[in-house]
Design an enzyme around this catalytic site. Structure first.
Site, PDB file in Angstrom:
ATOM      1  N   ARG A 137       0.789  -1.226   0.000  1.00  0.00           N
ATOM      2  CA  ARG A 137       0.000   0.000   0.000  1.00  0.00           C
ATOM      3  C   ARG A 137       0.830   1.291   0.000  1.00  0.00           C
ATOM      4  NH1 ARG A 137      -2.972   1.279   3.769  1.00  0.00           N
ATOM      5  NH2 ARG A 137      -4.678   2.232   2.581  1.00  0.00           N
ATOM      6  N   CYS A 165      13.922  -4.772  -4.343  1.00  0.00           N
ATOM      7  CA  CYS A 165      14.783  -3.976  -5.219  1.00  0.00           C
ATOM      8  C   CYS A 165      13.960  -2.922  -5.956  1.00  0.00           C
ATOM      9  CB  CYS A 165      15.501  -4.894  -6.211  1.00  0.00           C
ATOM     10  SG  CYS A 165      16.799  -4.062  -7.141  1.00  0.00           S
TER      11      CYS A 165
END
EC number: 4.1.1.20
Length: 432
Positions: free
Chosen positions: A325, A356
Protein backbone atom coordinates in the site's frame (compact mmCIF):
# COMPACT_ATOMS: atom_id res chain seq x y z
CA UNK A 1 -3.09 4.79 19.76
CA UNK A 2 -3.26 3.09 23.16
CA UNK A 3 -0.67 0.35 23.50
CA UNK A 4 -0.10 -2.43 26.00
CA UNK A 5 3.53 -2.53 27.11
CA UNK A 6 5.03 -4.94 29.64
CA UNK A 7 8.71 -5.19 30.54
CA UNK A 8 9.48 -2.92 27.63
CA UNK A 9 7.79 -5.21 25.09
CA UNK A 10 4.71 -4.53 22.97
CA UNK A 11 1.86 -6.90 23.77
CA UNK A 12 -0.92 -7.63 21.28
CA UNK A 13 -4.12 -9.19 22.65
CA UNK A 14 -2.19 -10.56 25.60
CA UNK A 15 0.77 -11.91 23.61
CA UNK A 16 4.35 -10.66 23.77
CA UNK A 17 5.14 -9.65 20.20
CA UNK A 18 8.87 -10.16 20.71
CA UNK A 19 8.20 -13.76 21.75
CA UNK A 20 5.92 -14.18 18.73
CA UNK A 21 8.74 -12.99 16.45
CA UNK A 22 11.14 -15.49 18.03
CA UNK A 23 8.66 -18.36 17.84
CA UNK A 24 7.26 -17.85 14.34
CA UNK A 25 9.95 -15.76 12.65
CA UNK A 26 9.58 -12.53 10.74
CA UNK A 27 8.01 -11.04 8.71
CA UNK A 28 4.89 -12.06 10.62
CA UNK A 29 1.29 -10.92 10.44
CA UNK A 30 -0.40 -10.92 13.85
CA UNK A 31 -4.19 -10.54 14.17
CA UNK A 32 -6.10 -9.78 17.36
CA UNK A 33 -9.25 -11.88 17.42
CA UNK A 34 -10.60 -9.69 20.21
CA UNK A 35 -10.43 -6.53 18.09
CA UNK A 36 -12.10 -8.28 15.15
CA UNK A 37 -14.89 -9.46 17.43
CA UNK A 38 -15.27 -5.98 18.95
CA UNK A 39 -15.80 -4.50 15.49
CA UNK A 40 -18.38 -7.18 14.73
CA UNK A 41 -20.15 -6.53 18.02
CA UNK A 42 -20.36 -2.82 17.18
CA UNK A 43 -21.96 -3.70 13.84
CA UNK A 44 -24.46 -5.97 15.54
CA UNK A 45 -25.35 -3.38 18.18
CA UNK A 46 -25.71 -0.40 15.83
CA UNK A 47 -27.08 -2.16 12.75
CA UNK A 48 -28.10 -5.81 12.88
CA UNK A 49 -29.90 -5.66 16.24
CA UNK A 50 -31.21 -2.13 15.75
CA UNK A 51 -33.01 -2.50 12.43
CA UNK A 52 -35.21 -5.10 10.83
CA UNK A 53 -34.29 -6.91 7.63
CA UNK A 54 -30.61 -5.88 7.52
CA UNK A 55 -27.44 -7.90 6.98
CA UNK A 56 -23.66 -7.52 7.18
CA UNK A 57 -21.57 -9.20 4.47
CA UNK A 58 -17.85 -9.21 5.26
CA UNK A 59 -15.81 -8.09 2.25
CA UNK A 60 -13.30 -10.92 2.26
CA UNK A 61 -10.85 -9.25 -0.14
CA UNK A 62 -9.54 -7.32 2.89
CA UNK A 63 -8.28 -10.52 4.55
CA UNK A 64 -9.37 -13.96 3.43
CA UNK A 65 -8.25 -17.06 5.27
CA UNK A 66 -10.29 -20.02 6.45
CA UNK A 67 -9.77 -19.04 10.10
CA UNK A 68 -10.97 -15.49 9.44
CA UNK A 69 -14.07 -16.77 7.68
CA UNK A 70 -14.86 -19.03 10.64
CA UNK A 71 -14.82 -15.93 12.87
CA UNK A 72 -17.20 -14.17 10.48
CA UNK A 73 -19.48 -17.21 10.33
CA UNK A 74 -19.65 -17.37 14.14
CA UNK A 75 -20.71 -13.71 14.16
CA UNK A 76 -23.68 -14.63 11.97
CA UNK A 77 -22.54 -12.42 9.10
CA UNK A 78 -22.71 -13.06 5.38
CA UNK A 79 -19.72 -12.97 3.03
CA UNK A 80 -18.72 -11.15 -0.14
CA UNK A 81 -16.22 -12.82 -2.48
CA UNK A 82 -14.74 -11.62 -5.76
CA UNK A 83 -13.09 -14.63 -7.39
CA UNK A 84 -13.07 -18.39 -7.64
CA UNK A 85 -10.15 -18.38 -5.19
CA UNK A 86 -12.07 -16.45 -2.55
CA UNK A 87 -15.14 -18.60 -3.16
CA UNK A 88 -13.06 -21.77 -2.88
CA UNK A 89 -11.60 -20.54 0.42
CA UNK A 90 -15.12 -19.96 1.74
CA UNK A 91 -16.31 -23.38 0.62
CA UNK A 92 -13.29 -25.09 2.16
CA UNK A 93 -13.97 -23.23 5.41
CA UNK A 94 -17.52 -24.61 5.38
CA UNK A 95 -19.09 -21.16 5.13
CA UNK A 96 -22.87 -21.37 4.51
CA UNK A 97 -23.09 -21.01 0.74
CA UNK A 98 -26.50 -19.35 0.82
CA UNK A 99 -24.90 -16.48 2.77
CA UNK A 100 -22.23 -15.86 0.13
CA UNK A 101 -22.49 -13.16 -2.54
CA UNK A 102 -20.07 -12.92 -5.45
CA UNK A 103 -19.07 -9.56 -6.85
CA UNK A 104 -16.51 -8.47 -9.48
CA UNK A 105 -16.36 -6.47 -12.68
CA UNK A 106 -15.12 -9.30 -14.91
CA UNK A 107 -16.37 -12.65 -13.65
CA UNK A 108 -15.17 -15.54 -15.75
CA UNK A 109 -17.40 -18.29 -17.07
CA UNK A 110 -15.68 -20.61 -14.60
CA UNK A 111 -16.50 -18.30 -11.69
CA UNK A 112 -20.13 -17.87 -12.72
CA UNK A 113 -20.59 -21.60 -13.20
CA UNK A 114 -18.89 -22.32 -9.86
CA UNK A 115 -21.16 -19.82 -8.10
CA UNK A 116 -24.33 -21.22 -9.66
CA UNK A 117 -23.35 -24.88 -9.16
CA UNK A 118 -22.73 -24.31 -5.45
CA UNK A 119 -25.82 -22.14 -5.03
CA UNK A 120 -24.38 -18.87 -3.74
CA UNK A 121 -26.94 -16.52 -2.27
CA UNK A 122 -26.34 -13.59 -4.63
CA UNK A 123 -24.53 -12.71 -7.83
CA UNK A 124 -23.88 -8.98 -8.10
CA UNK A 125 -23.96 -8.10 -11.80
CA UNK A 126 -21.35 -5.57 -12.91
CA UNK A 127 -21.35 -5.90 -16.71
CA UNK A 128 -23.92 -5.78 -19.48
CA UNK A 129 -23.16 -9.33 -20.63
CA UNK A 130 -23.80 -11.06 -17.31
CA UNK A 131 -27.59 -11.24 -17.32
CA UNK A 132 -27.70 -13.30 -20.51
CA UNK A 133 -24.87 -15.56 -19.29
CA UNK A 134 -26.44 -16.14 -15.90
CA UNK A 135 -29.88 -16.76 -17.38
CA UNK A 136 -28.52 -19.32 -19.85
CA UNK A 137 -26.49 -21.12 -17.17
CA UNK A 138 -29.39 -21.11 -14.71
CA UNK A 139 -31.80 -22.60 -17.23
CA UNK A 140 -29.29 -25.25 -18.26
CA UNK A 141 -28.83 -26.23 -14.62
CA UNK A 142 -32.54 -25.86 -13.79
CA UNK A 143 -31.80 -23.26 -11.11
CA UNK A 144 -32.98 -19.79 -10.15
CA UNK A 145 -30.24 -17.25 -9.36
CA UNK A 146 -30.65 -14.15 -7.21
CA UNK A 147 -28.96 -11.08 -8.70
CA UNK A 148 -28.40 -7.41 -7.96
CA UNK A 149 -27.07 -4.75 -10.30
CA UNK A 150 -24.02 -2.82 -9.17
CA UNK A 151 -24.69 0.76 -10.18
CA UNK A 152 -22.34 3.71 -10.57
CA UNK A 153 -23.97 6.38 -8.37
CA UNK A 154 -21.76 9.15 -9.77
CA UNK A 155 -20.68 10.62 -6.45
CA UNK A 156 -17.25 12.01 -5.69
CA UNK A 157 -15.42 11.04 -2.52
CA UNK A 158 -12.57 12.48 -0.48
CA UNK A 159 -10.10 9.63 -0.80
CA UNK A 160 -7.20 8.58 -3.00
CA UNK A 161 -8.25 8.24 -6.64
CA UNK A 162 -7.00 4.63 -6.68
CA UNK A 163 -9.64 3.62 -4.09
CA UNK A 164 -12.49 5.78 -5.36
CA UNK A 165 -15.08 3.64 -7.15
CA UNK A 166 -18.41 5.49 -7.30
CA UNK A 167 -17.57 8.27 -9.75
CA UNK A 168 -18.97 8.40 -13.29
CA UNK A 169 -15.68 7.34 -14.91
CA UNK A 170 -15.13 3.99 -13.20
CA UNK A 171 -14.48 0.44 -14.30
CA UNK A 172 -17.01 -0.64 -11.68
CA UNK A 173 -20.77 -0.67 -11.98
CA UNK A 174 -23.45 -0.06 -14.56
CA UNK A 175 -24.05 3.60 -15.46
CA UNK A 176 -27.36 5.12 -14.42
CA UNK A 177 -28.44 5.88 -17.94
CA UNK A 178 -31.90 5.42 -19.45
CA UNK A 179 -30.44 3.67 -22.48
CA UNK A 180 -28.19 1.34 -20.47
CA UNK A 181 -29.51 0.55 -17.00
CA UNK A 182 -33.26 0.28 -17.52
CA UNK A 183 -33.14 -2.11 -20.49
CA UNK A 184 -30.95 -4.30 -18.28
CA UNK A 185 -33.46 -4.05 -15.44
CA UNK A 186 -36.30 -5.06 -17.76
CA UNK A 187 -34.24 -7.96 -19.08
CA UNK A 188 -33.49 -9.13 -15.54
CA UNK A 189 -37.14 -8.92 -14.51
CA UNK A 190 -38.23 -10.97 -17.51
CA UNK A 191 -35.29 -13.39 -17.82
CA UNK A 192 -35.84 -17.05 -17.05
CA UNK A 193 -33.75 -18.48 -14.21
CA UNK A 194 -33.18 -15.05 -12.63
CA UNK A 195 -34.66 -13.44 -9.54
CA UNK A 196 -33.85 -9.73 -9.72
CA UNK A 197 -33.52 -8.38 -6.17
CA UNK A 198 -32.26 -4.83 -6.51
CA UNK A 199 -29.21 -2.60 -6.55
CA UNK A 200 -25.70 -2.48 -5.10
CA UNK A 201 -23.20 0.37 -4.87
CA UNK A 202 -19.77 0.99 -3.39
CA UNK A 203 -18.60 4.59 -3.44
CA UNK A 204 -14.98 4.14 -2.36
CA UNK A 205 -12.73 3.18 0.52
CA UNK A 206 -11.15 4.72 3.62
CA UNK A 207 -13.87 7.36 4.03
CA UNK A 208 -14.36 9.51 7.13
CA UNK A 209 -17.22 11.61 5.76
CA UNK A 210 -20.68 10.15 5.16
CA UNK A 211 -21.87 12.57 2.47
CA UNK A 212 -20.97 10.29 -0.46
CA UNK A 213 -22.80 7.34 1.11
CA UNK A 214 -25.87 9.46 1.80
CA UNK A 215 -25.88 10.88 -1.71
CA UNK A 216 -25.64 7.37 -3.16
CA UNK A 217 -28.51 6.18 -0.95
CA UNK A 218 -30.69 8.96 -2.36
CA UNK A 219 -29.82 7.86 -5.88
CA UNK A 220 -30.54 4.20 -5.12
CA UNK A 221 -33.92 5.07 -3.59
CA UNK A 222 -34.80 7.14 -6.66
CA UNK A 223 -34.07 4.05 -8.74
CA UNK A 224 -36.31 1.96 -6.51
CA UNK A 225 -39.17 4.39 -7.17
CA UNK A 226 -38.48 4.52 -10.91
CA UNK A 227 -38.44 0.72 -11.24
CA UNK A 228 -41.81 0.57 -9.49
CA UNK A 229 -43.25 3.26 -11.77
CA UNK A 230 -41.84 1.85 -15.02
CA UNK A 231 -42.16 -1.88 -14.48
CA UNK A 232 -44.57 -2.23 -11.53
CA UNK A 233 -41.79 -4.19 -9.84
CA UNK A 234 -40.77 -3.91 -6.20
CA UNK A 235 -37.10 -3.91 -5.27
CA UNK A 236 -36.52 -6.26 -2.35
CA UNK A 237 -32.82 -5.66 -1.57
CA UNK A 238 -30.33 -2.79 -1.51
CA UNK A 239 -26.61 -3.23 -0.88
CA UNK A 240 -24.77 -0.10 0.23
CA UNK A 241 -21.23 -1.51 0.13
CA UNK A 242 -18.58 -0.51 2.63
CA UNK A 243 -15.71 1.97 2.61
CA UNK A 244 -15.83 3.03 6.26
CA UNK A 245 -12.44 4.48 7.17
CA UNK A 246 -9.96 3.28 9.79
CA UNK A 247 -6.98 4.74 11.64
CA UNK A 248 -3.57 4.10 10.16
CA UNK A 249 -1.95 7.05 11.93
CA UNK A 250 -3.02 9.52 14.61
CA UNK A 251 -4.06 11.96 11.88
CA UNK A 252 -6.74 9.62 10.55
CA UNK A 253 -10.35 9.84 11.69
CA UNK A 254 -12.22 6.64 12.41
CA UNK A 255 -15.93 7.30 12.60
CA UNK A 256 -18.18 4.87 14.49
CA UNK A 257 -20.24 2.64 12.21
CA UNK A 258 -23.40 4.42 13.39
CA UNK A 259 -22.11 7.67 11.86
CA UNK A 260 -22.64 6.12 8.43
CA UNK A 261 -25.39 3.60 9.08
CA UNK A 262 -27.91 5.58 11.14
CA UNK A 263 -28.51 8.37 8.58
CA UNK A 264 -28.47 5.85 5.73
CA UNK A 265 -31.18 3.82 7.42
CA UNK A 266 -33.11 6.99 8.29
CA UNK A 267 -33.30 7.74 4.57
CA UNK A 268 -34.49 4.21 3.73
CA UNK A 269 -37.14 4.15 6.43
CA UNK A 270 -38.39 7.65 5.57
CA UNK A 271 -38.64 6.68 1.90
CA UNK A 272 -40.59 3.53 2.66
CA UNK A 273 -43.02 5.41 4.89
CA UNK A 274 -43.55 8.22 2.41
CA UNK A 275 -43.99 5.92 -0.59
CA UNK A 276 -45.86 3.21 1.35
CA UNK A 277 -43.16 0.85 0.12
CA UNK A 278 -42.20 -2.43 1.81
CA UNK A 279 -38.75 -2.05 3.34
CA UNK A 280 -36.12 -3.72 1.17
CA UNK A 281 -33.43 -5.76 2.87
CA UNK A 282 -30.40 -3.53 3.46
CA UNK A 283 -26.91 -5.04 3.22
CA UNK A 284 -23.54 -3.48 3.97
CA UNK A 285 -20.09 -4.84 3.05
CA UNK A 286 -17.42 -3.74 5.55
CA UNK A 287 -14.01 -5.34 5.16
CA UNK A 288 -11.14 -3.02 6.06
CA UNK A 289 -13.10 -1.53 8.96
CA UNK A 290 -13.40 -4.97 10.60
CA UNK A 291 -9.81 -6.20 10.24
CA UNK A 292 -7.39 -3.35 9.53
CA UNK A 293 -6.70 -2.20 13.08
CA UNK A 294 -6.78 -5.79 14.37
CA UNK A 295 -3.58 -6.59 12.47
CA UNK A 296 0.06 -5.68 13.00
CA UNK A 297 3.13 -6.83 11.11
CA UNK A 298 6.41 -7.71 12.80
CA UNK A 299 9.72 -7.26 10.99
CA UNK A 300 13.33 -7.61 12.09
CA UNK A 301 15.64 -4.63 11.55
CA UNK A 302 18.69 -5.50 9.45
CA UNK A 303 20.96 -3.05 7.66
CA UNK A 304 21.18 0.53 8.93
CA UNK A 305 22.45 3.22 6.57
CA UNK A 306 22.97 6.83 7.58
CA UNK A 307 23.38 9.53 4.94
CA UNK A 308 24.77 12.50 6.92
CA UNK A 309 22.54 15.53 6.68
CA UNK A 310 20.02 13.67 4.53
CA UNK A 311 18.36 10.61 6.03
CA UNK A 312 18.88 7.49 8.12
CA UNK A 313 17.51 4.30 6.57
CA UNK A 314 16.73 1.26 8.67
CA UNK A 315 15.88 -1.79 6.62
CA UNK A 316 13.42 -4.54 7.50
CA UNK A 317 13.27 -8.16 6.34
CA UNK A 318 10.15 -7.53 4.27
CA UNK A 319 8.49 -4.47 2.80
CA UNK A 320 6.38 -3.95 -0.29
CA UNK A 321 6.03 -7.71 -0.77
CA UNK A 322 4.03 -7.94 2.46
CA UNK A 323 2.58 -4.41 2.40
CA UNK A 324 2.24 -2.89 -1.06
CA UNK A 325 0.00 0.00 0.00
CA UNK A 326 2.70 2.65 0.69
CA UNK A 327 4.27 2.04 -2.71
CA UNK A 328 0.93 1.64 -4.50
CA UNK A 329 -0.80 4.82 -3.35
CA UNK A 330 1.32 6.55 -0.73
CA UNK A 331 -0.53 5.01 2.20
CA UNK A 332 0.76 6.15 5.58
CA UNK A 333 1.60 3.88 8.51
CA UNK A 334 3.23 4.17 11.88
CA UNK A 335 4.88 1.72 14.23
CA UNK A 336 7.13 1.10 17.21
CA UNK A 337 10.13 -0.97 18.16
CA UNK A 338 8.34 -3.88 19.81
CA UNK A 339 11.36 -4.71 22.00
CA UNK A 340 11.81 -1.06 23.07
CA UNK A 341 8.17 -0.06 23.32
CA UNK A 342 8.66 1.88 26.57
CA UNK A 343 11.65 3.89 25.40
CA UNK A 344 11.43 7.51 24.32
CA UNK A 345 12.12 8.58 20.75
CA UNK A 346 15.76 9.42 20.18
CA UNK A 347 16.16 9.67 16.40
CA UNK A 348 14.27 10.10 13.15
CA UNK A 349 14.55 7.25 10.66
CA UNK A 350 12.95 6.01 7.46
CA UNK A 351 11.88 2.38 7.53
CA UNK A 352 12.67 0.78 4.18
CA UNK A 353 11.99 -2.65 2.75
CA UNK A 354 14.37 -5.10 1.13
CA UNK A 355 12.76 -5.31 -2.30
CA UNK A 356 14.78 -3.98 -5.22
CA UNK A 357 12.59 -0.90 -5.71
CA UNK A 358 13.13 2.71 -4.66
CA UNK A 359 9.44 2.91 -3.77
CA UNK A 360 9.85 0.18 -1.15
CA UNK A 361 9.56 2.57 1.79
CA UNK A 362 7.27 1.57 4.65
CA UNK A 363 7.37 4.69 6.86
CA UNK A 364 9.17 7.96 6.21
CA UNK A 365 10.71 10.11 8.94
CA UNK A 366 9.49 8.17 11.94
CA UNK A 367 10.68 9.03 15.45
CA UNK A 368 11.95 5.92 17.25
CA UNK A 369 14.29 5.00 20.09
CA UNK A 370 17.87 4.32 18.99
CA UNK A 371 17.50 1.62 16.35
CA UNK A 372 19.81 -1.37 16.27
CA UNK A 373 20.14 -4.38 14.01
CA UNK A 374 17.99 -7.15 15.44
CA UNK A 375 15.27 -4.86 16.82
CA UNK A 376 11.66 -5.90 16.08
CA UNK A 377 9.61 -3.27 14.27
CA UNK A 378 5.81 -3.49 14.62
CA UNK A 379 3.69 -1.73 11.99
CA UNK A 380 0.14 -0.96 13.07
CA UNK A 381 -3.15 -1.35 11.17
CA UNK A 382 -1.90 -3.85 8.60
CA UNK A 383 -4.83 -6.26 8.96
CA UNK A 384 -6.44 -5.23 5.68
CA UNK A 385 -4.72 -5.64 2.31
CA UNK A 386 -1.38 -6.75 3.75
CA UNK A 387 -1.62 -10.52 3.50
CA UNK A 388 -4.28 -10.20 0.78
CA UNK A 389 -1.95 -8.28 -1.54
CA UNK A 390 1.32 -9.98 -0.61
CA UNK A 391 3.52 -11.10 -3.48
CA UNK A 392 6.61 -13.14 -4.28
CA UNK A 393 8.46 -10.25 -5.92
CA UNK A 394 12.22 -10.90 -5.68
CA UNK A 395 11.18 -14.46 -4.74
CA UNK A 396 10.45 -13.36 -1.19
CA UNK A 397 8.21 -15.75 0.74
CA UNK A 398 4.67 -14.91 1.84
CA UNK A 399 4.82 -14.44 5.64
CA UNK A 400 3.06 -16.58 8.22
CA UNK A 401 -0.10 -15.38 9.96
CA UNK A 402 -0.83 -15.78 13.66
CA UNK A 403 -4.18 -15.22 15.40
CA UNK A 404 -3.96 -14.09 19.02
CA UNK A 405 -6.54 -13.78 21.77
CA UNK A 406 -6.16 -13.36 25.53
CA UNK A 407 -2.54 -14.47 25.48
CA UNK A 408 -3.11 -17.50 23.24
CA UNK A 409 -1.43 -17.61 19.81
CA UNK A 410 -2.46 -19.90 16.96
CA UNK A 411 -0.79 -20.24 13.58
CA UNK A 412 -3.48 -19.82 10.88
CA UNK A 413 -1.26 -19.52 7.80
CA UNK A 414 2.09 -21.28 7.56
CA UNK A 415 5.08 -19.40 6.17
CA UNK A 416 5.58 -20.13 2.49
CA UNK A 417 8.65 -22.25 1.85
CA UNK A 418 11.20 -21.71 -0.91
CA UNK A 419 10.11 -24.94 -2.57
CA UNK A 420 6.46 -23.85 -2.50
CA UNK A 421 7.41 -20.69 -4.38
CA UNK A 422 8.66 -22.71 -7.35
CA UNK A 423 6.38 -25.74 -7.08
CA UNK A 424 4.49 -24.83 -10.27
CA UNK A 425 7.56 -24.08 -12.35
CA UNK A 426 8.63 -26.53 -15.04
CA UNK A 427 11.85 -26.75 -17.07
CA UNK A 428 10.98 -27.96 -20.60
CA UNK A 429 12.95 -30.86 -22.02
CA UNK A 430 14.55 -28.59 -24.63
CA UNK A 431 16.33 -26.66 -21.87
CA UNK A 432 17.62 -29.64 -19.89
Amino acid sequence: MELTVKNGHLFWDGCDTVDLAKTYGTPLYVFSQSIIEERCQELRRDFVDKYENVRVAYASKAFSTMAMLKIIEKQGFSLEVLSDGELHTALQAGFPVEKIEINGNNKSMVELEMAIDHGVGRIIVDSLQEVDLISAMAQEKNKTVNILFRITPEVNVATHSFISTGQKDSKFGIPINDDILFPQVQKAIEAAGINFLGFHFHVGSQLSDNSAHLGAVDIALDLVKMVKERFDYEISELNFGGGFGVRYTDEDIRQPFAYFLAPMMDKVLAFCEKENYPQPAVVIEPGRSIVAEAGITLHTIGAIKELPGIRKYVSIDGGMTDNIRPGLYDANYTGVLANKADQAAAETVTVSGKACESTDILVKDLELPNVETGDIFATFSTGAYGYSMASNYNKLAIPAVVLVKDGQADLIVKRQSLDQMIQNEVIPESLK
